[in-house]
Design a protein around this motif. Structure first.
Motif, mmCIF file in Angstrom:
data_model
loop_
_atom_site.group_PDB
_atom_site.id
_atom_site.type_symbol
_atom_site.label_atom_id
_atom_site.label_comp_id
_atom_site.label_asym_id
_atom_site.label_seq_id
_atom_site.Cartn_x
_atom_site.Cartn_y
_atom_site.Cartn_z
ATOM 1 N N ALA A 1 0.820 -1.221 0.000
ATOM 2 C CA ALA A 1 0.000 0.000 0.000
ATOM 3 C C ALA A 1 0.849 1.265 0.000
ATOM 4 O O ALA A 1 0.431 2.290 -0.532
ATOM 5 N N ASN B 1 -8.445 8.942 -3.418
ATOM 6 C CA ASN B 1 -8.857 7.708 -2.777
ATOM 7 C C ASN B 1 -7.861 6.589 -3.033
ATOM 8 O O ASN B 1 -7.507 6.359 -4.192
ATOM 9 N N GLY B 2 -7.412 5.905 -1.991
ATOM 10 C CA GLY B 2 -6.544 4.747 -2.199
ATOM 11 C C GLY B 2 -5.087 5.075 -2.463
ATOM 12 O O GLY B 2 -4.284 4.181 -2.757
ATOM 13 N N ALA B 3 -4.697 6.343 -2.329
ATOM 14 C CA ALA B 3 -3.308 6.738 -2.615
ATOM 15 C C ALA B 3 -2.331 6.251 -1.543
ATOM 16 O O ALA B 3 -1.123 6.209 -1.787
ATOM 17 N N GLY B 4 -2.874 5.918 -0.352
ATOM 18 C CA GLY B 4 -2.006 5.417 0.723
ATOM 19 C C GLY B 4 -1.882 6.361 1.910
ATOM 20 O O GLY B 4 -1.030 6.172 2.776
ATOM 21 N N LYS B 5 -2.762 7.357 1.972
ATOM 22 C CA LYS B 5 -2.690 8.342 3.054
ATOM 23 C C LYS B 5 -2.979 7.697 4.412
ATOM 24 O O LYS B 5 -2.202 7.845 5.356
ATOM 25 N N SER B 6 -4.104 6.983 4.514
ATOM 26 C CA SER B 6 -4.468 6.364 5.797
ATOM 27 C C SER B 6 -3.429 5.334 6.210
ATOM 28 O O SER B 6 -3.080 5.224 7.386
ATOM 29 N N SER B 7 -2.936 4.581 5.241
ATOM 30 C CA SER B 7 -1.941 3.546 5.569
ATOM 31 C C SER B 7 -0.678 4.193 6.130
ATOM 32 O O SER B 7 -0.058 3.652 7.055
ATOM 33 N N GLU C 1 -4.950 -4.161 11.370
ATOM 34 C CA GLU C 1 -5.592 -4.511 10.098
ATOM 35 C C GLU C 1 -4.736 -5.493 9.312
ATOM 36 O O GLU C 1 -4.738 -5.475 8.082
ATOM 37 N N GLU D 1 -10.036 8.177 10.427
ATOM 38 C CA GLU D 1 -11.033 8.566 9.432
ATOM 39 C C GLU D 1 -12.399 8.042 9.879
ATOM 40 O O GLU D 1 -12.502 6.938 10.399
HETATM 41 P P1 ATP Z 1 -8.896 6.707 1.416
HETATM 42 O O1 ATP Z 1 -9.074 8.158 1.365
HETATM 43 O O2 ATP Z 1 -9.875 5.957 0.581
HETATM 44 O O3 ATP Z 1 -8.785 6.150 2.818
HETATM 45 P P2 ATP Z 1 -6.059 6.474 1.273
HETATM 46 O O4 ATP Z 1 -5.220 7.396 0.448
HETATM 47 O O5 ATP Z 1 -6.108 6.734 2.722
HETATM 48 O O6 ATP Z 1 -7.504 6.429 0.688
HETATM 49 P P3 ATP Z 1 -5.365 3.783 1.952
HETATM 50 O O7 ATP Z 1 -6.650 3.570 2.691
HETATM 51 O O8 ATP Z 1 -4.129 3.904 2.732
HETATM 52 O O9 ATP Z 1 -5.486 5.030 0.978
HETATM 53 O O10 ATP Z 1 -5.206 2.600 0.889
HETATM 54 C C1 ATP Z 1 -4.024 2.368 0.130
HETATM 55 C C2 ATP Z 1 -4.108 1.008 -0.520
HETATM 56 O O11 ATP Z 1 -4.053 0.007 0.493
HETATM 57 C C3 ATP Z 1 -5.395 0.774 -1.304
HETATM 58 O O12 ATP Z 1 -5.077 0.037 -2.451
HETATM 59 C C4 ATP Z 1 -6.243 -0.041 -0.350
HETATM 60 O O13 ATP Z 1 -7.100 -0.909 -1.049
HETATM 61 C C5 ATP Z 1 -5.187 -0.846 0.415
HETATM 62 N N1 ATP Z 1 -5.638 -1.133 1.790
HETATM 63 C C6 ATP Z 1 -5.966 -0.224 2.722
HETATM 64 N N2 ATP Z 1 -6.326 -0.828 3.882
HETATM 65 C C7 ATP Z 1 -6.230 -2.157 3.665
HETATM 66 C C8 ATP Z 1 -6.446 -3.324 4.472
HETATM 67 N N3 ATP Z 1 -6.829 -3.215 5.742
HETATM 68 N N4 ATP Z 1 -6.231 -4.529 3.907
HETATM 69 C C9 ATP Z 1 -5.828 -4.632 2.624
HETATM 70 N N5 ATP Z 1 -5.586 -3.584 1.808
HETATM 71 C C10 ATP Z 1 -5.779 -2.355 2.308
#
Ligand code: ATP
Length: 250
Positions: A22, A42-48, A60, A94
């Motif tokens: 991620a 969305n999905g860029a990896g910010k939350s991770s 997780e 979030e």
């Molecule tokens: P958002 O605004 O939707 O939360 P984001 O920028 O915070 O987006 P993340 O949530 O970090 O992005 O997701 C980054 C990648 O990691 C995505 O491809 C997502 O599908 C994947 N991902 C996030 N959480 C998990 C998880 N618990 N298990 C598997 N894959 C995950």
């Protein structure tokens, strides 16, 4: 970056379930006393990235598999989440996550038991939060579940502040909220930064409002940093807005 860093990420990698990559080699810094924005779709990896810092990624089935994270100079890459909270590093997840069946004040108090404070310290903590969030004082006896989205976001931030943090990781504070409420929340964040000296790393899809309040920003795409600079520099770059920030002009 001029201020000495309170947080440093050196080429971190985050993997879920041992296979889903991620975050891929992200390096960034938050200067002490700064507000830094982490932007991206969305999905860029910010939350991770935020959960890697707070160690909540482990809940997780995720892990930081490469790189190093330093907080106030100490390596916290594999620290326990509760130790980080005691050390002043707190995440606001979030989606707000209030306890719907507790009152606003009870929700705030749940954040205040770090370090076993006395009754006076808890009272002082609540007063400080009510000073910044007068809406919460007015609604302190109401159930959090009956509060508006904006008030719930304020409760989530207030609860984090009860732990007397030095660095708050704030995930998508604008999500699902009306523009006026978003502005109100960002103004309060800016005040907490200016007056209390709390540093913030905030993840946002709403680049317009984040760039207006941050000192510095990083843009993530597919788990990598694709641009960074002062908020003013990034805001002035039309290509960044068009390519990564949904074409939202300031
Ligand atoms: P958002 O605004 O939707 O939360 P984001 O920028 O915070 O987006 P993340 O949530 O970090 O992005 O997701 C980054 C990648 O990691 C995505 O491809 C997502 O599908 C994947 N991902 C996030 N959480 C998990 C998880 N618990 N298990 C598997 N894959 C995950």
């Amino acid at each position: 970056m001029s201020a000495s860093p309170i947080l440093q990420l050196e080429s971190i990698e985050v993997v879920y379930e041992q296979v889903i990559l991620a975050v891929h080699g992200v390096s960034l810094e938050v200067g002490a006393g700064q507000v830094v924005a982490l932007l991206g779709a969305n999905g860029a990896g910010k939350s991770s990235t935020l959960k890697a810092i707070s160690s909540l990624v482990r809940a997780e089935r995720g892990a930081v598999t490469a790189g190093r994270i330093r907080y106030q100079g100490a390596d916290i890459t594999h620290a326990a989440p509760d130790a980080l909270v005691r050390g002043g590093l707190v995440q606001v997840l979030e989606g707000r996550h209030c306890f719907a069946h507790l009152s606003v004040e009870e929700n705030l108090l749940t954040g205040g038991f770090v370090g076993k404070p006395g009754r006076q310290a808890l009272k002082a903590g609540l007063e400080q939060i009510y000073h910044y969030f007068p809406r919460l004082k007015a609604r302190r006896k109401s159930l959090a579940g009956y509060s508006s989205g904006g008030e719930q976001q304020m409760v989530a931030i207030g609860r984090a502040l009860m732990a007397r943090p030095r660095l708050v990781l704030l995930d998508e504070p604008s999500m699902g909220l009306a523009p006026l409420i978003v502005d109100e929340i960002f103004e309060i964040v800016a005040q907490l930064n200016r007056v209390e000296g709390v540093s913030f790393l905030l993840a946002e899809q709403n680049a317009r409002v984040a760039l207006r309040h941050a000192h510095h920003a990083y843009v993530l795409e597919s788990g990598r940093v694709v641009a960074d600079g002062s908020a003013a520099e990034l805001d002035a770059r039309g290509d960044i807005h068009d390519l990564y920030l949904g074409g939202i002009a300031a």
